[in-house]
Design a protein around this motif. Structure first.
Motif, short mmCIF file in Angstrom:
data_model
loop_
_atom_site.label_atom_id
_atom_site.label_comp_id
_atom_site.label_asym_id
_atom_site.label_seq_id
_atom_site.Cartn_x
_atom_site.Cartn_y
_atom_site.Cartn_z
N ALA A 93 0.75 -1.30 0.18
CA ALA A 93 -0.01 0.13 0.07
C ALA A 93 1.00 1.38 -0.07
CB ALA A 93 -0.95 0.04 1.12
N TYR A 94 2.12 1.33 1.07
CA TYR A 94 2.92 2.34 0.79
C TYR A 94 3.61 2.58 -0.53
CZ TYR A 94 6.22 5.71 2.84
OH TYR A 94 6.99 6.89 2.93
N LEU A 95 4.04 1.54 -1.07
CA LEU A 95 4.97 1.81 -2.25
C LEU A 95 4.14 1.98 -3.57
CD1 LEU A 95 7.36 -1.01 -1.80
CD2 LEU A 95 7.90 1.30 -1.59
N HIS A 96 2.76 1.57 -3.57
CA HIS A 96 2.01 1.85 -4.86
C HIS A 96 1.05 2.97 -4.64
CE1 HIS A 96 3.00 -3.00 -5.15
NE2 HIS A 96 3.79 -2.27 -5.91
N SER A 97 0.64 3.28 -3.47
CA SER A 97 -0.17 4.33 -3.26
C SER A 97 0.14 5.56 -2.72
CB SER A 97 -1.42 3.74 -2.39
OG SER A 97 -2.40 4.81 -2.41
N ILE A 98 0.84 5.50 -1.38
CA ILE A 98 1.05 6.61 -0.62
C ILE A 98 2.33 7.38 -1.05
CG2 ILE A 98 1.72 7.39 1.66
CD1 ILE A 98 -0.01 5.03 2.84
N LEU A 99 3.41 6.46 -1.17
CA LEU A 99 4.81 7.02 -1.55
C LEU A 99 5.06 7.89 -2.62
CD1 LEU A 99 7.86 7.66 -0.81
CD2 LEU A 99 8.34 5.42 -1.84
N PRO A 100 4.22 7.45 -3.77
CA PRO A 100 4.11 8.09 -5.07
C PRO A 100 3.44 9.49 -4.82
CG PRO A 100 3.46 5.99 -5.53
CD PRO A 100 3.67 5.90 -4.13
#
Length: 622
Positions: free
Chosen positions: A556-563
């Motif tokens: 969730a962090y790599l694919h949604s939040i971080l971008p």
């Protein structure tokens, strides 16, 4: 076209040599013979040059020198460190390097003898090269020849990766054409310490495979060192060099070095750079990277006179005042240091450790010298007793700080009954000075540290509560050791599960989204671990579910939040995730680094994003 002829052999004390003669007409020349009075010695020669390989060392005359790959444990000149691309050590016979101005001076006579012990002590512990050159264009005197050889070979030798790889063919191709003389000859002698190489190979295989080497395997390594009579200093150098060359460790150390070099060149360190340095030091503790690697760099670069001098901190000024009052004045005082002053000194030592401020140790060293001088000149022996009290408490501080921080920030740390007894005794002594001083110095701040992971927090809590029960007689050291080991085993299994599950689901996440899929995955992994003899019973449901949940949060962090954080510059999203996800900060920041590297993003943006509040970026005195 040039050719080379090679002579290979092994001395009785297990030094392997490859003597290589290179030149266009080398095959027509006679370049070696054996001493008729000592069949074990090999003499290599050319007009004006001679090098004798005996059982114990080399005797040389003429021109030339030695070189090797730098390894940690070799003193590296400042000029080499700040250039970045210099990776090898070069020593020219009869040449002296002046540290003050970086100049070289050349002797007229350069004959000499060097033992193999000194070669592998001063240079690389495994492999070193010697060389000399026969070429009329170099000049007639040894001084002139050495000057010309440095100009021709110096830059290439100090930067060639062929040296560390032991690639003689590549090294010859790099060096011989530089002579630009069809009649020149290059003599290259590679010396390999077979005993040290065997120790290096075994340690490297064990370290790269286990990271934490099992006790039985470590005993094999210890036995090898004993069989080959390898001294402790060389063992330590070899181990540190291997650990540095592990890819993840090397990235951290090189990043730290690169940042320090940048700060050195501009003459100062700002708050953001200091935060980055501190984070890398804290990360090194987790990765079990020896603090000596960083301390050496700090000494050479961070505290050099060229850097901007900062105003002495209050705690340093107070430390100086206390020690001067006790030891630097010709006054009579009680042999036992005042309790309040001792508490202050311990708190100041803690502050110095957190700030990586070596000036605290310098003040202590000055006090020690003054104390010794006064005792030598007939001063009261109470001076020595008082100073010994301080040193004893500081030794307790260092050993306690080291163990507590290993437990808090390292994965799978060994502790034994003796270490826990020592820790319990130190706790008692600190708390005699002041109630709850032990927790104040070693526990409370770590529990507030944002980089403390969930298993580190559990181990620290188990340790704190266990030490209280030890003092109350409710628990034995063996019981506390068992409690810590249980958390350690759970941490080890969690890390292993995370790796195995990631292999299967990182790119096929949706396949394992349902409860049924997760049950199948759990059975597969349990079976694999049983076959590898890593477990005797099924993986616990709670630990498996925790690992799966971690990977879901990671995705969730790599694919949604971080971008979104990167695209919009919205750090609040990241802060909210850090606070509420329950994932370790170390873990998340490593995910971010991998993401930036994979997508070729600007690493400076990552550093600014990761700097965080200064209050949680602390160094614990390693």
């Amino acid at each position: 076209m040039f050719r080379d002829i090679r002579l290979h052999g092994i001395t009785e004390n297990l030094v392997e040599y490859d003597a290589i003669a290179v030149g266009a007409d080398t095959c027509k020349r006679y370049f070696f013979d054996f001493d008729p009075t000592d069949a074990t010695s090999v003499r290599l020669f050319a007009p004006g040059n001679e090098l004798i390989l005996s059982q114990d060392g080399i005797t040389h005359s003429g021109n030339g020198g030695s070189f090797c790959e730098y390894m940690f444990g070799i003193e590296q000149p400042l000029a080499d460190i700040i250039k970045g691309d210099v990776i090898n050590r070069l020593v020219m016979y009869g040449t002296h390097y002046h540290k003050d101005d970086g100049s070289l001076s050349f002797a007229d006579t350069i004959d000499g003898y060097i033992s193999y012990d000194k070669i592998f002590f001063d240079g690389n512990a495994i492999c070193n090269y010697c060389f000399f050159v026969s070429a009329t264009r170099l000049g007639k005197t040894s001084r002139k020849q050495q000057e010309n050889l440095i100009r021709l070979f110096g830059k290439v030798i100090k930067r060639s990766r062929a040296v560390g790889l032991g690639n003689d063919h590549q090294l010859i191709n790099e060096l011989y054409p530089l002579l630009d003389d069809p009649h020149a000859q290059l003599f290259l002698i590679k010396l390999v310490n077979i005993r040290h190489r065997a120790y290096r190979d075994m340690f490297q295989e064990l370290y790269f495979r286990h990271k934490k080497i099992p006790d039985d395997e470590y005993m094999r390594l210890t036995q090898l060192a004993a069989d080959y009579n390898i001294d402790r200093y060389q063992q330590e150098r070899i181990r540190i060099d291997v650990m540095y060359k592990q890819s993840e460790n090397r990235r951290i150390v090189d990043e730290y070095k690169s940042l320090l070099v940048s700060c050195y060149r501009k003459g100062g360190i700002n708050r953001l750079e200091n935060a980055r340095l501190t984070r890398l030091k804290t990360l090194s503790v987790r990765n079990k990277i020896p603090g000596a690697l960083f301390y050496t760099l700090d000494e050479v670069l961070k505290h050099d006179r060229r850097l901007v001098e900062v105003e002495e901190s209050d705690y340093l000024a107070d430390t100086r005042q206390i020690l001067e009052g006790l030891f630097l004045n010709q006054q009579t005082f009680e042999s036992t240091i005042n309790r309040d002053d001792m508490i202050l000194l311990l708190q100041y030592k803690k502050s110095a450790a957190e700030n990586r401020d070596h000036r605290f140790e310098e003040i202590l060293l000055d006090a020690s010298k003054a104390c010794d001088e006064q005792i030598r000149d007939g001063g009261d022996m109470a001076l020595l007793e008082g100073f010994s009290t301080i040193i004893t408490y500081f030794d307790r501080f260092d050993s306690t700080c080291s163990l507590v921080n290993q437990l808090a920030f390292m994965e799978t740390v060994r502790v034994n009954e003796e270490m826990l007894r020592s820790l319990a005794n130190n706790r008692k002594e600190f708390n005699l000075l002041k109630s709850k001083l032990f927790d104040e110095l070693f526990i409370e701040d770590i529990l507030c540290n944002a980089y403390l992971g969930k298993f580190g927090r559990r181990k620290l809590t188990v340790l704190r509560d266990g030490l209280i029960e030890l003092e109350q007689g409710k628990l034995e050291p063996t019981g506390l050791m068992a409690n810590l080991k249980a958390v350690d085993e759970e941490e080890r299994m969690y890390i292993l599960l995370l790796e195995l599950i990631r292999e299967r689901v990182r790119n096929l996440y949706s396949k394992y989204a349902t409860k049924s899929d997760q049950e199948n995955l759990k059975r597969e992994i349990s079976e694999e671990l049983r076959l590898k003899r890593r477990i005797k019973k099924d993986v616990s449901d709670s630990l498996f579910e925790e690992a799966v949940t971690t990977l879901k949060k990671e995705a969730a962090y790599l694919h949604s939040i971080l971008p979104k954080v990167i695209a919009n510059g919205d750090a609040s999203l990241r802060d909210d995730f850090m606070e509420n996800s329950g994932l370790d900060r170390f873990y998340v920041e490593e995910l971010e680094r991998e993401y930036f590297e994979h997508n070729a993003l600007n690493m400076e943006e990552l550093y600014r994003m990761q700097k965080g509040p200064d209050a949680v970026l602390e160094e614990f005195g390693w």
